[in-house]
Design a protein around this motif. Structure first.
Motif, PDB file in Angstrom:
ATOM      1  N   ASN A 226       0.832  -1.219  -0.147  1.00 38.43           N
ATOM      2  CA  ASN A 226       0.085   0.254   0.016  1.00 38.43           C
ATOM      3  C   ASN A 226       0.786   1.288  -0.030  1.00 38.43           C
ATOM      4  O   ASN A 226       0.245   2.427  -0.094  1.00 38.43           O
ATOM      5  CB  ASN A 226      -0.933  -0.156   1.192  1.00 38.43           C
ATOM      6  N   ILE A 227       2.061   1.348   0.195  1.00 40.77           N
ATOM      7  CA  ILE A 227       2.950   2.452  -0.201  1.00 40.77           C
ATOM      8  C   ILE A 227       2.876   3.016  -1.281  1.00 40.77           C
ATOM      9  O   ILE A 227       2.649   4.307  -1.067  1.00 40.77           O
ATOM     10  CB  ILE A 227       4.853   1.988   0.335  1.00 40.77           C
ATOM     11  N   PRO A 228       2.832   2.452  -2.383  1.00 41.70           N
ATOM     12  CA  PRO A 228       2.808   3.373  -3.647  1.00 41.70           C
ATOM     13  C   PRO A 228       1.366   4.035  -3.542  1.00 41.70           C
ATOM     14  O   PRO A 228       1.091   5.320  -4.290  1.00 41.70           O
ATOM     15  CB  PRO A 228       2.622   2.209  -4.799  1.00 41.70           C
ATOM     16  N   LYS A 229       0.317   3.324  -3.023  1.00 44.22           N
ATOM     17  CA  LYS A 229      -1.061   4.032  -3.034  1.00 44.22           C
ATOM     18  C   LYS A 229      -0.903   5.132  -2.059  1.00 44.22           C
ATOM     19  O   LYS A 229      -1.705   6.348  -2.481  1.00 44.22           O
ATOM     20  CB  LYS A 229      -2.259   3.146  -2.690  1.00 44.22           C
ATOM     21  N   LEU A 230      -0.483   5.154  -1.117  1.00 44.50           N
ATOM     22  CA  LEU A 230      -0.326   6.206  -0.261  1.00 44.50           C
ATOM     23  C   LEU A 230       0.407   7.384  -0.846  1.00 44.50           C
ATOM     24  O   LEU A 230      -0.094   8.452  -0.485  1.00 44.50           O
ATOM     25  CB  LEU A 230       0.289   5.815   1.253  1.00 44.50           C
ATOM     26  N   LEU A 231       1.442   7.191  -1.335  1.00 39.99           N
ATOM     27  CA  LEU A 231       2.318   8.241  -1.865  1.00 39.99           C
ATOM     28  C   LEU A 231       1.652   8.766  -3.457  1.00 39.99           C
ATOM     29  O   LEU A 231       1.871   9.815  -3.573  1.00 39.99           O
ATOM     30  CB  LEU A 231       3.871   7.463  -2.470  1.00 39.99           C
ATOM     31  N   THR A 232       0.892   7.994  -3.867  1.00 42.38           N
ATOM     32  CA  THR A 232      -0.148   8.676  -4.913  1.00 42.38           C
ATOM     33  C   THR A 232      -1.052   9.871  -4.524  1.00 42.38           C
ATOM     34  O   THR A 232      -1.085  11.013  -5.201  1.00 42.38           O
ATOM     35  CB  THR A 232      -0.847   7.472  -5.600  1.00 42.38           C
ATOM     36  N   ARG A 233      -1.341   9.572  -3.312  1.00 42.79           N
ATOM     37  CA  ARG A 233      -2.275  10.673  -2.725  1.00 42.79           C
ATOM     38  C   ARG A 233      -1.241  11.945  -2.507  1.00 42.79           C
ATOM     39  O   ARG A 233      -2.120  13.198  -2.599  1.00 42.79           O
ATOM     40  CB  ARG A 233      -2.962  10.401  -1.633  1.00 42.79           C
ATOM     41  N   ALA A 234      -0.089  11.849  -2.378  1.00 41.44           N
ATOM     42  CA  ALA A 234       0.748  13.062  -2.107  1.00 41.44           C
ATOM     43  C   ALA A 234       1.156  13.621  -3.452  1.00 41.44           C
ATOM     44  O   ALA A 234       1.583  14.683  -3.305  1.00 41.44           O
ATOM     45  CB  ALA A 234       2.042  12.881  -1.157  1.00 41.44           C
ATOM     46  N   ASP A 235       1.068  13.196  -4.689  1.00 39.04           N
ATOM     47  CA  ASP A 235       1.344  13.461  -5.770  1.00 39.04           C
ATOM     48  C   ASP A 235       0.438  14.368  -6.228  1.00 39.04           C
ATOM     49  O   ASP A 235      -0.734  14.000  -6.498  1.00 39.04           O
ATOM     50  CB  ASP A 235       1.526  12.290  -6.714  1.00 39.04           C
ATOM     51  N   PRO A 236       1.020  15.728  -6.720  1.00 35.59           N
ATOM     52  CA  PRO A 236      -0.078  16.599  -7.533  1.00 35.59           C
ATOM     53  C   PRO A 236      -0.839  16.148  -8.612  1.00 35.59           C
ATOM     54  O   PRO A 236      -1.839  16.408  -8.810  1.00 35.59           O
ATOM     55  CB  PRO A 236       1.111  17.660  -7.792  1.00 35.59           C
TER      56      PRO A 236
END
Length: 77
Positions: free
Chosen positions: A42-52
């Motif tokens: 789930n780390i990529p999904k979490l970081l996707t939310r921080a991506d503009p």
């Protein structure tokens, strides 16, 4: 007679190798591996939310997760 340099190398079982190295059962090593993969999935999904741009493929590329795919086909770190 082998034409191109000898016998084929037998495919080794990574779980059995690690189990022998750490003194655990093969099934225990396999379960530990699945726990690690589940924890990092789930780390990529979490970081996707921080991506503009909210681009999950970009995050996978940055984390180099595209080449690591688990049994279900999901990329992981």
């Amino acid at each position: 007679m082998f034409l191109f340099g000898g016998k084929k190398k037998e495919e080794e079982d990574i779980y059995a190798k690690l189990a022998k190295e750490y003194g655990l059962a093969r099934d225990q090593v396999r379960k530990i591996g699945f726990l690690i993969v589940d924890g990092t999935r789930n780390i990529p999904k979490l970081l996707t939310r921080a991506d503009p741009e909210q681009d999950e493929k970009r995050i996978h590329k940055v984390l180099d997760a595209a080449k690591n795919v688990d049994d279900t086909g999901e990329p992981y770190i």
